[in-house]
Design a protein around this motif. Structure first.
Motif, PDB file in Angstrom:
ATOM      1  N   GLU A  37       0.913  -0.883  -0.071  1.00 39.25           N
ATOM      2  CA  GLU A  37      -0.104   0.067   0.464  1.00 39.25           C
ATOM      3  C   GLU A  37       0.899   1.716   0.167  1.00 39.25           C
ATOM      4  N   PHE A  38      -0.161   2.006  -1.255  1.00 39.64           N
ATOM      5  CA  PHE A  38       1.246   3.328  -0.886  1.00 39.64           C
ATOM      6  C   PHE A  38       0.681   4.430   0.410  1.00 39.64           C
ATOM      7  N   ASN A  39       1.084   5.216   0.792  1.00 43.13           N
ATOM      8  CA  ASN A  39       0.426   6.485   1.439  1.00 43.13           C
ATOM      9  C   ASN A  39      -0.095   7.307   0.239  1.00 43.13           C
ATOM     10  N   GLY A  42       2.170   9.111  -1.294  1.00 42.13           N
ATOM     11  CA  GLY A  42       2.823   8.586  -2.233  1.00 42.13           C
ATOM     12  C   GLY A  42       4.403   7.939  -1.766  1.00 42.13           C
ATOM     13  N   GLU A  43       4.242   9.468  -1.181  1.00 36.41           N
ATOM     14  CA  GLU A  43       5.806   8.833  -0.693  1.00 36.41           C
ATOM     15  C   GLU A  43       6.353   8.089   0.449  1.00 36.41           C
ATOM     16  N   LEU A  45       5.133   3.340   1.021  1.00 37.92           N
ATOM     17  CA  LEU A  45       4.857   2.007   0.605  1.00 37.92           C
ATOM     18  C   LEU A  45       4.964   1.060   1.728  1.00 37.92           C
ATOM     19  N   GLN A  58      11.080   4.760   1.922  1.00 30.96           N
ATOM     20  CA  GLN A  58      10.300   5.991   1.514  1.00 30.96           C
ATOM     21  C   GLN A  58      11.265   6.034   0.252  1.00 30.96           C
ATOM     22  N   ARG A  59      10.390   7.121  -0.166  1.00 37.90           N
ATOM     23  CA  ARG A  59      11.078   7.170  -1.429  1.00 37.90           C
ATOM     24  C   ARG A  59      12.090   8.416  -1.657  1.00 37.90           C
ATOM     25  N   TYR A  73      13.312   4.342  -4.323  1.00 34.97           N
ATOM     26  CA  TYR A  73      12.470   3.860  -2.485  1.00 34.97           C
ATOM     27  C   TYR A  73      13.519   2.817  -1.674  1.00 34.97           C
ATOM     28  N   HIS A 427       0.671   4.173  -7.028  1.00 33.77           N
ATOM     29  CA  HIS A 427       1.092   5.809  -6.779  1.00 33.77           C
ATOM     30  C   HIS A 427      -0.367   6.495  -6.562  1.00 33.77           C
ATOM     31  N   ILE A 443       9.233  -2.790  -8.403  1.00 33.18           N
ATOM     32  CA  ILE A 443       8.719  -1.293  -8.761  1.00 33.18           C
ATOM     33  C   ILE A 443       8.596  -0.697  -9.972  1.00 33.18           C
TER      34      ILE A 443
END
Lengths: 449, 268
Positions: A37-39, A42-43, A45, A58-59, A73, A427, A443
């Motif tokens: 699940e992305f938040n 999208g920052e 995952l 984290q991106r 990520y 995303h 990804i």
């Protein structure tokens, strides 16, 4: 064309970006990813696995120097969310497998997510610590107590920078509310409540209150012998905090309004497609069972996944879906074998892209499929180590149904049914997708020109 | 009677009757097999009068068998997936209803029992064996016993359409002993009661239940499985190690939840 939100035409090319997870074939079962699940930005995952662990990626900030490389990520936090439990009264184990993760919208510096196994939902706070106090009076630098007699001066502790530390703490534990296995959780748009759904009941929780929940749907028959239908998935409307949908094992979707009554056993809308009598078989009901239901970002449509198809429904039309996409219709003639090896019970998820123009779902042989709702084009891609060169463009795959097999095609009988893509995520605003293939997380991003 | 391994004796059947019946039953079973071996083709051909039917019936029957096996998973440490169980049970009901509708229900059943005994024997036998081993019973059923499991699906298919829907199933209570056997509908109901209770032991006893119906020879002979209220209390005891060696941690005997909890406490 808005950069990043593309229409899936032949111009959109998907490239490999990263893969996380171990390579060896004998990876333990605990590593099998069970949710992705992305938040909301999208920052972040998040993935959950069978061993009860949550890993958050984290991106990284996009650097101006490397325009060709979109943010990658990297692991941000790892924690054990659920532990295996034993129900002593029933002599049964409660699996620690994370069934679902849902992010809460960010309201301060910390991140919050809900994670659930079969029985218990937990609210986790993930926060950063990059400063620490130094200069205590009573403790020395290692934390040992100082002899008060040696203290001659007083000083005020100051905060000094430290290496970034990310800590995850369980803030709430919502337990003992489900007799049956939780299959879904969904955060309400009011950000104050959420729901958890098991096979027969749906409960509404307030984030602040862990010792009680409201039962809003109960389909358990008085006589369990009469049980013929279970709840398979549920989700809140993205904007209307009073509405939610839940799907069933009989291929139906019910939209409920919590304003109508406390117990939403009576639906406001009932979505069901009439059965096609020509396609009827003993497996008709099983393959009609809905494994996932998702509202579009707009809130106008719902998407459902059953064993062979993905369907898009307009909330204003209950008697049939507006779109039906065949995911792997070549399996229709193999249903008996798939029943025998239990594959027919696999629960595939489905996702919308940020603009609701493309939908994606998984299949077997590590294939996943995307359908463009506007152009009606579809593509089959594969998540495999062979295509794992950085920025390598994914080649569309094709399954050959019979007759002559072309060079790059794969025949139905060669499909590997142990390699199934059940969980994928898109995303919220960009063309970045996360695909879980057993214990590996792939990804992919669209090609940046 | 409790000590007779593998056989339960119906409450209302006296010992002599049982003995005779038992013999008859075995012979009957054997007779069935022999007969079916000879008349295999005729039976099949006579099924629906049309040659097109047999293979469909075979498929349908094997689907039914497969479904029954799927519903009986003995080695479960985790609660079974309710959705899957419901879907399989619905499939089974569908097959039942269709078989009842086209009249193959009664006709096929006894022959069906003997028709492909070995396949079923293997699957159910292996399952039986592992269950019985754990329950401290004899390791492998002998040939005599081996036959009777054949009758399971056959017997299961004997009940008439009425029996399927008869309220007998409603007699199936959570805490009552597994007294009312027979009737395939029972098996499904038991499954849901089992899932309701979610005792791992009840999975065995679920399986044991179906086993017991194998021995409902009365029913086979009279063709009235559904209606016979043969009490199986004592029979069940024969299966369950209630008073026998302590059950393994993952296989609990046939107890209600309360009894179960008490047993745990007592054992520790």
């Amino acid at each position: 064309m808005i950069p990043g939100i593309g229409v899936l035409t032949q111009d959109t090319l998907w490239c490999f970006s990263q893969v996380k997870g171990t390579i060896e074939i004998g990876a333990t079962e605990a590593d099998i990813i069970s949710t992705v699940e992305f938040n909301h930005t999208g920052e972040l995952l998040a993935t959950g696995d069978k061993g009860g662990r949550v890993v958050i990626f984290q991106r990284e900030q996009e650097s101006k120097n490397q325009v060709h490389r979109r943010g990658e990520y990297n692991v941000y936090s790892t924690f054990q969310s659920h532990e295996p439990e034993f129900d002593y009264l029933k002599s049964l184990e409660i699996e620690e497998k994370i069934n679902k993760i849902r992010w809460l919208p960010q309201q301060n510096a910390a991140y919050f997510l809900l994670s659930t196994n079969d029985k218990t939902v937990k609210l986790w706070k993930v926060s950063e610590r990059d400063k620490r106090p130094e200069g205590y009076n009573l403790k020395d630098e290692e934390g040992r107590l100082r002899d008060p007699a040696t203290i001659t001066t007083l000083r005020v502790p100051v905060l000094r920078p430290m290496d970034l530390m990310v800590e995850a703490t369980p803030r709430r534990v919502f337990a003992n509310a489900h007799t049956y296995h939780i299959n879904s959780i969904s955060v309400n748009s009011d950000y104050e409540t959420y729901m958890s759904a098991d096979d027969l009941r749906i409960n509404l929780w307030n984030f602040e209150i862990t010792n009680q929940s409201f039962n809003i749907v109960d389909i358990k028959p008085a006589n369990m012998e009469e049980l013929t239908e279970v709840i398979t998935a549920a989700e809140f409307h993205p904007h209307h905090c009073n509405s939610f949908v839940y799907s069933s094992s009989k291929g139906t979707i019910r939209l409920c309004d919590m304003r109508a009554s406390a117990l939403c056993d009576r639906h406001s809308k009932f979505f069901e497609e009439p059965e096609d009598p020509s396609n009827r078989s003993f497996f008709s009901e099983i393959i009609s069972s809905i494994s996932d239901v998702k509202f579009s970002h707009s809130g106008r449509y719902i998407m459902t996944r059953d064993y062979l198809t993905v369907k898009v429904w307009d909330l204003n039309m209950e008697n049939r879906p507006i779109e039906t996409y065949q995911v792997h219709d070549y399996l229709r003639s193999k249903l008996c074998s798939l029943y025998e090896n239990d594959c027919i019970f696999d629960k595939f998820e489905c996702v919308w892209n940020g603009s609701d123009s493309v939908i994606m779902t998984g299949s077997y042989n590590n294939f996943f499929r995307m359908f463009d709702r506007n152009t009606k084009r579809d593509v089959t891609l594969e998540a495999s180590r062979e295509n794992s060169k950085p920025r390598a463009i994914l080649k569309p795959r094709k399954v050959c149904v019979g007759g002559k097999r072309r060079k790059d095609e794969i025949s139905v009988d060669s499909l590997d049914f142990s390699k199934k893509i059940l969980h994928t995520a898109w995303h919220p605003s960009e063309n970045i997708i996360a695909v879980a293939a057993t214990n590996n997380l792939y990804i992919f991003q669209d090609k940046v020109n | 009677m409790r000590n007779l391994p593998g056989f339960w004796i119906p409450k209302d059947v006296s010992w002599e009757k049982f003995t005779k019946q038992g013999t008859q039953g075995t012979m009957f079973a054997r007779g069935l097999k022999r007969k079916s071996a000879e008349d295999g083709e005729d039976v099949e051909g006579g099924l629906a009068g049309a040659q097109a039917m047999p293979s469909y019936s075979l498929q349908r029957q094997s689907l039914l068998d497969m479904s029954l096996v799927k519903l009986q998973l003995c080695h479960m440490l985790v609660e079974p997936n309710l959705c899957r169980s419901v879907l399989i049970a619905n499939t089974v009901r569908q097959i039942q209803e269709e078989m009842a509708q086209d009249g193959t229900w009664r006709v096929v059943a006894p022959q069906a029992a003997g028709r492909a005994p070995l396949d079923r024997l293997v699957s159910t036998d292996i399952l039986c064996r592992s269950v019985r081993e754990q329950e401290g019973e004899r390791p492998a059923p002998d040939a005599g016993d081996g036959h009777t499991p054949d009758l399971v699906p056959g017997l299961a298919t004997v009940p008439s359409a009425q029996a399927l829907r008869n309220p007998q199933s409603s007699l199936w209570e959570v805490d009552s002993s597994r007294e009312n056997r027979g009737g395939f509908q029972k098996s499904l109901d038991q499954i849901f009661e089992t899932l309701e209770n979610k005792t791992s032991g009840s999975v065995e006893e679920l399986f044991a239940d179906v086993d017991s119906s194998y021995y409902d020879l009365d029913a086979v002979l009279t063709g009235m499985v559904g209606s016979t209220q043969s009490g199986h209390g004592s029979g069940l005891q024969a299966f369950s190690p209630a008073t026998a060696a302590p059950p393994s941690s993952s296989c609990r005997s046939d107890l209600g939840e309360l009894d179960h909890a008490v047993e745990i406490l007592v054992e520790t």
